[in-house]
Design a protein around this motif. Structure first.
Motif, short mmCIF file in Angstrom:
data_model
loop_
_atom_site.label_atom_id
_atom_site.label_comp_id
_atom_site.label_asym_id
_atom_site.label_seq_id
_atom_site.Cartn_x
_atom_site.Cartn_y
_atom_site.Cartn_z
N MET A 111 0.85 -1.18 0.00
CA MET A 111 0.00 0.00 0.00
C MET A 111 0.89 1.24 0.00
O MET A 111 2.04 1.20 0.45
CB MET A 111 -0.92 0.01 1.23
N ARG A 112 0.35 2.34 -0.49
CA ARG A 112 1.04 3.62 -0.48
C ARG A 112 0.19 4.63 0.29
O ARG A 112 -1.04 4.50 0.38
CB ARG A 112 1.28 4.12 -1.91
N ASP B 137 6.46 1.88 0.85
CA ASP B 137 5.65 0.68 0.65
C ASP B 137 5.23 0.13 2.01
O ASP B 137 6.09 -0.15 2.86
CB ASP B 137 6.43 -0.38 -0.12
N TRP B 138 3.92 -0.05 2.18
CA TRP B 138 3.37 -0.44 3.48
C TRP B 138 2.55 -1.73 3.35
O TRP B 138 1.90 -1.97 2.32
CB TRP B 138 2.46 0.67 4.03
N LYS C 249 0.97 12.73 5.51
CA LYS C 249 1.90 13.58 4.78
C LYS C 249 3.22 13.63 5.56
O LYS C 249 3.22 13.77 6.78
CB LYS C 249 1.34 14.99 4.60
N LEU C 250 4.32 13.55 4.83
CA LEU C 250 5.65 13.46 5.45
C LEU C 250 6.49 14.68 5.11
O LEU C 250 6.50 15.15 3.96
CB LEU C 250 6.37 12.20 4.97
N LEU D 45 7.31 10.21 -1.14
CA LEU D 45 6.85 9.15 -0.25
C LEU D 45 5.35 9.19 -0.01
O LEU D 45 4.71 8.14 0.12
CB LEU D 45 7.58 9.24 1.10
N ASP D 46 4.79 10.40 0.08
CA ASP D 46 3.37 10.48 0.46
C ASP D 46 2.43 10.74 -0.71
O ASP D 46 1.22 10.84 -0.53
CB ASP D 46 3.15 11.52 1.57
N GLY D 47 2.98 10.88 -1.92
CA GLY D 47 2.13 10.99 -3.09
C GLY D 47 1.64 12.37 -3.43
O GLY D 47 0.87 12.55 -4.38
#
Length: 343
Positions: A11-12, A60-61, A319-320, A339-341
């Motif tokens: 997952m993202r 990736d999670w 959000k990072l 990373l957070d899209g």
């Protein structure tokens, strides 16, 4: 409880419901654990509780695992909420802090002007519980099912763990604006097993202490008493010995047609230059606006200071941000939209 399927694609963050995010960086396996309230459509487990995503790279999670369910806690005083879950290592075990509430257990309505409230406001039991496990993946068992940890006469939320230089654990929490109108941050000493409190709460600061909130109030609504909200405290020791607190509130920059004042959620912070939990606390300007907040700081396995928060408040995603401490000043270096899209 459902276990993740190792064959499932990762997952993202854009696809992961994530309100009140909290990261634990587990060093030996170099695994980030990202806790949030249970979302049954994502976890596959019905019920109010806490779930955790896991990642080795913050990109990736795994599909989340449920680690706590209120329905599994015998005799618990509330089964709704499970907001703002945090997990802390303490005395060789892991402790979950999460906020529950029970609308069927009203609190006594204080008389006008108690806690500065000029009118009567109905409230109900709300507060943070502590639960324990030997694993970051739970299951967590509540320590005192009869009541929240902060005084149950107070309507509180978002309790977090702080350990002072003497080794004394504290819970720092937000006292709801529904009782105070001007929401406060407070702290109370915890028992060694984190199951209850020792002594009375200590007042830290109120939301309106942040001077930028008063700067924003629009002209034309001078007679409204706007509520000031405190949310999401997290304590962090700075290299110069100061104590920093991330916290969130709402801006006061939009006048409604009905005369109300509103605004977006915002991530801000305060600093105790003395290094003491009791302050005095100096408020700083917001770090991130745009309906963003309930952030927390953590370090990556490479040593980079990061902040994760949620945005927007409704249907939130994580959000990072890369962060930097310059003395006691906290700054955003850059957004990690790789990373957070983005968004």
């Amino acid at each position: 409880m459902r276990l993740p399927d190792a064959t499932e694609p990762p997952m993202r963050l854009p696809d992961m419901p994530l309100h009140d995010p909290f990261v634990v960086a587990d060093e030996p396996p170099r695994t980030y654990h990202l806790y949030t309230s249970n979302v049954p459509s994502v976890s596959g487990v019905d019920g109010t509780g806490t779930m955790v995503y896991r990642s080795h790279d913050l990109r990736d999670w795994t599909r989340p695992v449920v680690v706590f369910l209120t329905a599994e806690q015998e005799g618990i005083w509330a089964t709704d909420g499970a907001w703002a879950p945090e997990v802390h290592a303490w005395d060789g075990r892991y402790y979950l802090f999460t906020t529950l509430h029970n609308a069927d257990r009203p609190l006594p309505v204080p008389p006008p002007n108690q806690w500065g409230v000029p009118f009567r406001t109905p409230t109900h039991m709300r507060g943070t519980v502590t639960a324990v496990s030997d694993s970051l993946l739970g299951p967590f068992t509540v320590l005192d099912p009869a009541r929240p940890v902060p005084p149950e006469r107070l309507m509180t939320l978002d309790g977090t763990l702080y350990v002072d230089p003497s080794g004394q654990p504290w819970m720092v929490y937000a006292h709801e604006w529904l009782q105070t109108i001007d929401g406060t941050m407070e702290a109370v000493r915890l028992a060694p097993d984190l199951s209850g409190t020792v002594g009375d709460p200590v007042y830290l600061f109120k939301a309106s202490d942040a001077p930028w909130t008063a700067e924003q109030i629009p002209a034309g609504v001078p007679h409204q008493l706007p509520p000031y909200i405190t949310d999401g405290p997290q304590l962090y020791r700075t290299p110069d010995g100061s104590l920093l607190m991330l916290w969130s509130t709402y801006e006061k920059n939009t006048a409604g047609q009905d005369g109300t004042i509103s605004g977006g959620y915002v991530q801000t912070y305060a600093v105790s230059r003395s290094g003491d939990i009791q302050g005095p606390w100096r408020q700083h300007r917001p770090l991130v606006r745009d309906d963003s907040g309930h952030g927390m700081l953590f370090r990556t396995f490479d040593g980079q200071l990061m902040m994760i928060l949620h945005r927007p408040f409704e249907n939130a995603r994580g959000k990072l941000y890369e962060m930097e401490l310059r003395g006691h000043e906290l700054e955003v270096l850059r957004r990690r939209d790789d990373l957070d899209g983005g968004g």
